[in-house]
Write a protein that holds these residues in place. Sequence first.
Motif, PDB file in Angstrom:
ATOM      1  N   ASN A  10       0.832  -1.210   0.000  1.00 22.08           N
ATOM      2  CA  ASN A  10       0.000   0.000   0.000  1.00 22.08           C
ATOM      3  C   ASN A  10       0.861   1.252   0.000  1.00 22.08           C
ATOM      4  OD1 ASN A  10      -2.068  -1.834   0.290  1.00 22.08           O
ATOM      5  ND2 ASN A  10      -2.655  -1.205   2.352  1.00 22.08           N
ATOM      6  N   PHE A  11       1.869   1.244   0.857  1.00 21.13           N
ATOM      7  CA  PHE A  11       2.723   2.406   1.041  1.00 21.13           C
ATOM      8  C   PHE A  11       3.459   2.758  -0.251  1.00 21.13           C
ATOM      9  CE2 PHE A  11       6.593   4.431   2.957  1.00 21.13           C
ATOM     10  CZ  PHE A  11       5.944   5.503   3.533  1.00 21.13           C
ATOM     11  N   LYS A  12       3.860   1.723  -0.994  1.00 21.12           N
ATOM     12  CA  LYS A  12       4.559   1.936  -2.260  1.00 21.12           C
ATOM     13  C   LYS A  12       3.598   2.118  -3.433  1.00 21.12           C
ATOM     14  CE  LYS A  12       9.030  -0.205  -1.205  1.00 21.12           C
ATOM     15  NZ  LYS A  12       9.911   0.844  -1.719  1.00 21.12           N
ATOM     16  N   GLY A  13       2.291   2.053  -3.158  1.00 20.91           N
ATOM     17  CA  GLY A  13       1.305   2.266  -4.208  1.00 20.91           C
ATOM     18  C   GLY A  13       1.246   1.146  -5.223  1.00 20.91           C
TER      19      GLY A  13
ATOM     20  N   MET B 297      12.381  -6.599   1.494  1.00 25.36           N
ATOM     21  CA  MET B 297      13.661  -6.220   0.895  1.00 25.36           C
ATOM     22  C   MET B 297      13.598  -6.311  -0.632  1.00 25.36           C
ATOM     23  SD  MET B 297      15.483  -5.171   3.375  1.00 25.36           S
ATOM     24  CE  MET B 297      17.110  -5.034   2.637  1.00 25.36           C
ATOM     25  N   TYR B 298      12.876  -7.294  -1.142  1.00 19.23           N
ATOM     26  CA  TYR B 298      12.681  -7.417  -2.588  1.00 19.23           C
ATOM     27  C   TYR B 298      11.901  -6.213  -3.124  1.00 19.23           C
ATOM     28  CZ  TYR B 298      10.746  -9.189  -7.005  1.00 19.23           C
ATOM     29  OH  TYR B 298      10.369  -9.333  -8.314  1.00 19.23           O
ATOM     30  N   LEU B 299      10.805  -5.873  -2.454  1.00 18.60           N
ATOM     31  CA  LEU B 299      10.004  -4.720  -2.877  1.00 18.60           C
ATOM     32  C   LEU B 299      10.832  -3.441  -2.832  1.00 18.60           C
ATOM     33  CD1 LEU B 299       6.613  -5.449  -1.054  1.00 18.60           C
ATOM     34  CD2 LEU B 299       7.106  -5.710  -3.507  1.00 18.60           C
ATOM     35  N   GLU B 300      11.677  -3.335  -1.803  1.00 19.18           N
ATOM     36  CA  GLU B 300      12.521  -2.149  -1.647  1.00 19.18           C
ATOM     37  C   GLU B 300      13.495  -2.027  -2.823  1.00 19.18           C
ATOM     38  OE1 GLU B 300      14.007   1.135   0.852  1.00 19.18           O
ATOM     39  OE2 GLU B 300      12.149   0.257   0.152  1.00 19.18           O
ATOM     40  N   ASP B 301      14.054  -3.146  -3.242  1.00 21.39           N
ATOM     41  CA  ASP B 301      15.015  -3.127  -4.348  1.00 21.39           C
ATOM     42  C   ASP B 301      14.339  -2.904  -5.696  1.00 21.39           C
ATOM     43  OD1 ASP B 301      17.198  -3.510  -2.704  1.00 21.39           O
ATOM     44  OD2 ASP B 301      17.188  -5.694  -2.902  1.00 21.39           O
TER      45      ASP B 301
END
Length: 230
Positions: free
Chosen positions: A40-43, A90-94
């Motif tokens: 959600n935070f990353k849309g 961590m995957y989503l962050e990358d």
Amino acid sequence: MASASVVVGEAEAHSHSHNKLTLYSYWKSSCSFRVRIALNFKGLKYDYKPVNLLKGEQSHPEFLQLNPVGFVPVLVDGPVVISDSFAILMYLEDKYPQQPLLPTDIHKRAINFQAVSIVSSSIQPLHNLNLLKYIEGKVGPDEKLPWVQSVIRKGFTALEKLLKEHTGRYATGDEVFMADIFLAPQLHAAVKRFNIDMNEFPTLSRLHDTYHEIAAFREALPENQPDATG
């Protein structure tokens, strides 16, 4: 397993990938809750696939193909399959760097990782469904709640001490980072399910109230999921 499409987040994902993300989740799972907040935070849009832990769907062969450990959450991104909430985050962050979940300051990052570790190693696994069933069978149902409360209080005492000097509006300053994404579901469970007196933990109590002001957190709440029951 039934499927419900969930569209969340206030921004569209700026991704070069055309894969639609799929999240295997259980509404009450705090580990799944973490991933829902991050998405959600990353849309990021995603399909929600409920896995009913009480009915044992996590042990079905098709689910064990995705995660042999038999735990939710599992994230599927095209050919990529990832289980474990920390690995997923961590995957989503990358892959999706918009709205970063980690600060650039290395000390602040370390505090985030410490808070994440306390929740994911010292609190949540000690009151997951399998362990509570074991306690109920070996010791008795009346021992479950005192056990959970003692585990949470010990972890919250450590978190209160760790974060006292670092909090701003959120856990490690005035932006939401990974510590918040792990804290919010644990705080929600402590208050809603396990009757923890939050007066002992003023910093955490304030954070708990603040998280409910953020749409990405509210939309990820257990009661707002397609598979939520009473």
